[in-house]
Enzyme design. Structure first.
Site, PDB file in Angstrom:
ATOM      1  N   CYS A 169      50.473  30.839  43.380  1.00  5.27           N
ATOM      2  CA  CYS A 169      51.215  30.800  42.117  1.00  5.27           C
ATOM      3  C   CYS A 169      52.543  30.070  42.307  1.00  5.27           C
ATOM      4  O   CYS A 169      53.444  30.191  41.488  1.00  5.27           O
ATOM      5  CB  CYS A 169      51.417  32.210  41.567  1.00  5.27           C
ATOM      6  SG  CYS A 169      52.360  33.261  42.653  1.00  5.27           S
ATOM      7  N   PHE A 225      47.745  41.361  49.408  1.00  4.53           N
ATOM      8  CA  PHE A 225      48.753  41.174  48.359  1.00  4.53           C
ATOM      9  C   PHE A 225      48.160  41.742  47.060  1.00  4.53           C
ATOM     10  O   PHE A 225      48.145  41.105  46.027  1.00  4.53           O
ATOM     11  CB  PHE A 225      49.119  39.693  48.172  1.00  4.53           C
ATOM     12  CG  PHE A 225      49.533  38.985  49.430  1.00  4.53           C
ATOM     13  CD1 PHE A 225      50.854  39.024  49.853  1.00  4.53           C
ATOM     14  CD2 PHE A 225      48.608  38.283  50.191  1.00  4.53           C
ATOM     15  CE1 PHE A 225      51.255  38.362  51.018  1.00  4.53           C
ATOM     16  CE2 PHE A 225      48.998  37.619  51.352  1.00  4.53           C
ATOM     17  CZ  PHE A 225      50.317  37.654  51.766  1.00  4.53           C
ATOM     18  N   ASP A 234      49.147  45.976  50.539  1.00  8.09           N
ATOM     19  CA  ASP A 234      50.374  45.471  49.898  1.00  8.09           C
ATOM     20  C   ASP A 234      51.543  46.132  50.601  1.00  8.09           C
ATOM     21  O   ASP A 234      51.428  47.261  51.065  1.00  8.09           O
ATOM     22  CB  ASP A 234      50.403  45.809  48.408  1.00  8.09           C
ATOM     23  CG  ASP A 234      51.383  44.928  47.640  1.00  8.09           C
ATOM     24  OD1 ASP A 234      50.937  44.022  46.919  1.00  8.09           O
ATOM     25  OD2 ASP A 234      52.615  45.157  47.762  1.00  8.09           O
ATOM     26  N   ALA A 247      51.058  41.842  54.857  1.00 11.49           N
ATOM     27  CA  ALA A 247      49.723  41.234  54.901  1.00 11.49           C
ATOM     28  C   ALA A 247      49.585  40.242  56.057  1.00 11.49           C
ATOM     29  O   ALA A 247      48.506  40.118  56.644  1.00 11.49           O
ATOM     30  CB  ALA A 247      49.430  40.558  53.573  1.00 11.49           C
TER      31      ALA A 247
HETATM   32  N1  SAH Z   1      46.756  40.381  43.068  1.00 14.91           N
HETATM   33  C1  SAH Z   1      47.682  41.048  42.195  1.00 14.91           C
HETATM   34  C2  SAH Z   1      49.040  40.409  42.126  1.00 14.91           C
HETATM   35  C3  SAH Z   1      49.728  40.212  43.428  1.00 14.91           C
HETATM   36  S1  SAH Z   1      51.430  39.880  43.264  1.00 14.91           S
HETATM   37  C4  SAH Z   1      47.085  41.124  40.798  1.00 14.91           C
HETATM   38  O1  SAH Z   1      46.177  40.368  40.470  1.00 14.91           O
HETATM   39  O2  SAH Z   1      47.578  41.949  40.029  1.00 14.91           O
HETATM   40  C5  SAH Z   1      51.906  39.735  44.921  1.00 14.91           C
HETATM   41  C6  SAH Z   1      51.976  41.059  45.686  1.00 14.91           C
HETATM   42  O3  SAH Z   1      52.253  40.755  47.030  1.00 14.91           O
HETATM   43  C7  SAH Z   1      53.075  42.014  45.239  1.00 14.91           C
HETATM   44  O4  SAH Z   1      52.491  43.252  44.937  1.00 14.91           O
HETATM   45  C8  SAH Z   1      53.995  42.169  46.462  1.00 14.91           C
HETATM   46  O5  SAH Z   1      54.434  43.500  46.646  1.00 14.91           O
HETATM   47  C9  SAH Z   1      53.070  41.776  47.576  1.00 14.91           C
HETATM   48  N2  SAH Z   1      53.674  41.190  48.779  1.00 14.91           N
HETATM   49  C10 SAH Z   1      54.601  40.224  48.874  1.00 14.91           C
HETATM   50  N3  SAH Z   1      54.786  39.861  50.160  1.00 14.91           N
HETATM   51  C11 SAH Z   1      53.956  40.635  50.907  1.00 14.91           C
HETATM   52  C12 SAH Z   1      53.667  40.732  52.291  1.00 14.91           C
HETATM   53  N4  SAH Z   1      54.278  39.952  53.179  1.00 14.91           N
HETATM   54  N5  SAH Z   1      52.735  41.610  52.674  1.00 14.91           N
HETATM   55  C13 SAH Z   1      52.101  42.404  51.793  1.00 14.91           C
HETATM   56  N6  SAH Z   1      52.321  42.340  50.471  1.00 14.91           N
HETATM   57  C14 SAH Z   1      53.235  41.480  50.019  1.00 14.91           C
END
Ligand code: SAH
Length: 397
Positions: free
Chosen positions: A337, A225, A247, A277
């Site tokens: 979060c 993620f 991601d 993920a």
């Molecule tokens: N770690 C990052 C913020 C992550 S926000 C930072 O510190 O900037 C959450 C992310 O999870 C988003 O980019 C979204 O695209 C991704 N996401 C949501 N569900 C997902 C999934 N099932 N598999 C992969 N990525 C996912």
């Protein structure tokens, strides 16, 4: 704004919440409304006993009918809003010396519905409620006076915006700037993507990522993620041998690649993967991959209490799978979060996952929100981020 505000009279026996500093008045807490108003207007709030209680803005389309701006009989004008913004900046202490930080965090700064992030010489703003949207011109004028920004980008989007009966909008509303705004955190170069998620970049993990960097030297890491790679870039800057970014947003991964290039991180130290993920964690285990550090920073898994069970299940699954992927004494950096999942609930989910994975968890670090995402105990909704670094080792060691 005028001075003939409608009068919202509270019911007699409502919960203490609003008297104890919480700014939201729900529709079922209102006895009656006297006078004319339009949604988004400033209104006066009175107790059942007809005592002045506060001033705020109204939107009858929302269950949160009034959001209070002050508990004094003030006028909501430029001076009032400027003082609120200056107070928010004072509350950020030394973080304002940094190149990027959250300037305004809505309710936590007494400005419900308003989000302002500063990225280098640019600002990105969100007006998430109708009432705050009506104050837009005043707010912009004040921000321009305080920051003299090169540009202000507005990003008013998402489900809450529709609930408020607002039009979605995204674009430069003052000056102009690049699609990807360069900024720095902890000495690392980043790009805020004006076409990306939320305000373009997440600033709330700055301290947690800096802490994790201390453990990075020579490590093989997985950043799940990742969005545009905040955690992974910190690991690379701390000397990680290799980081895999995962991601499901193709765009986020493209921007992550740009960021790695900007920082001069060697290509063979990185892999960029567009994947779900959940699936990636599962297939990595099936392929017997092993990591020294796994980062989990998923999006919120539940918007309301009714979907908490699904959130618990999601957290348990990704954390369980990550525990299985770690080498003995590897580190799991895991975040939540989801505001409706508490710190202690999150920690018990991790313990549950550890029992199933047959591992010991040793707490290395417990983090949370930095001071530019203020946490007000009186307004629980402002407290959302949980972050732990856990050392994971087999029970039968
Ligand atoms: N770690 C990052 C913020 C992550 S926000 C930072 O510190 O900037 C959450 C992310 O999870 C988003 O980019 C979204 O695209 C991704 N996401 C949501 N569900 C997902 C999934 N099932 N598999 C992969 N990525 C996912």
């Amino acid at each position: 704004m005028g001075n003939r505000n409608a009068k919202v009279i509270l019911k007699k026996d409502i919960k203490r919440r609003v008297f104890n500093g919480h700014p939201w008045v729900y529709d079922n807490e209102i006895e009656k409304i006297e006078g004319n108003f339009e949604d988004g207007d400033i209104v006066l709030v009175y107790t059942f006993a007809n005592q002045f209680f506060g001033i705020g803005y109204i939107n009858t389309k929302s269950k949160i009918t009034v959001r209070l701006l002050s508990r004094k009989p003030v006028e909501i004008n430029r001076e009032f809003l400027k003082n609120r913004i200056l107070q928010a900046i004072r509350n950020r202490y030394s973080i304002t010396k940094e190149n990027a930080y959250r300037v305004i965090f809505g309710e936590a700064d007494g400005l419900p519905g308003l989000i302002v992030d500063k990225f280098n010489e640019y600002l990105t703003v969100q007006f998430n409620t109708l009432g705050m949207n009506k104050l837009k011109n005043l707010i912009l004028d004040i921000l321009i006076e305080i920051f003299s920004p090169a540009g202000i980008f507005e990003r008013t989007e998402g489900s809450s915006v529709k609930k408020e009966g607002l039009e979605e909008f995204s674009g430069w509303i003052y000056g102009s700037g690049p699609e990807l705004i360069p900024f720095e955190i902890n000495g690392i170069k980043f790009l805020a993507d004006t076409k990306g998620q939320k305000t373009g970049a997440f600033l709330d993990q700055r301290e947690n990522a800096r802490k994790l960097r201390e453990f990075a030297h020579d490590k093989i890491c997985l950043d799940c993620f990742s969005y545009t790679g905040n955690f992974g870039m910190h690991l690379l800057s701390g000397g990680a041998k290799h980081v895999t970014f995962v991601d499901y947003s193709e765009r986020a991964i493209e921007v992550a690649k740009e960021i790695a290039k900007l920082n001069g991180f060697d290509k063979d130290r990185t892999d960029f993967v567009v994947a779900n993920a959940f699936d990636y964690l599962k297939s990595s285990y099936e392929k017997s991959k092993k990591y020294d550090i796994v980062v989990l920073d998923p999006p919120s898994f539940a918007k309301s209490a009714s979907s908490r069970d699904a959130a618990f299940k999601g957290y348990k699954e990704i954390n369980y799978r990550s525990m299985k992927l770690l080498k003995s004494e590897g580190l799991l950096a895991t975040a939540s979060c989801t505001q409706v999942v508490s710190q202690s609930e999150f920690e018990s989910i991790l313990v549950d996952a550890a029992i199933d994975a047959k591992v010991l968890l040793r707490l290395i670090y417990r983090g949370g929100q930095p001071v530019d995402h203020p946490q007000v105990y009186n307004i629980l909704e402002t407290m959302y981020l949980k972050f732990l670094i856990l050392q994971v080792s087999p029970i039968n060691n």
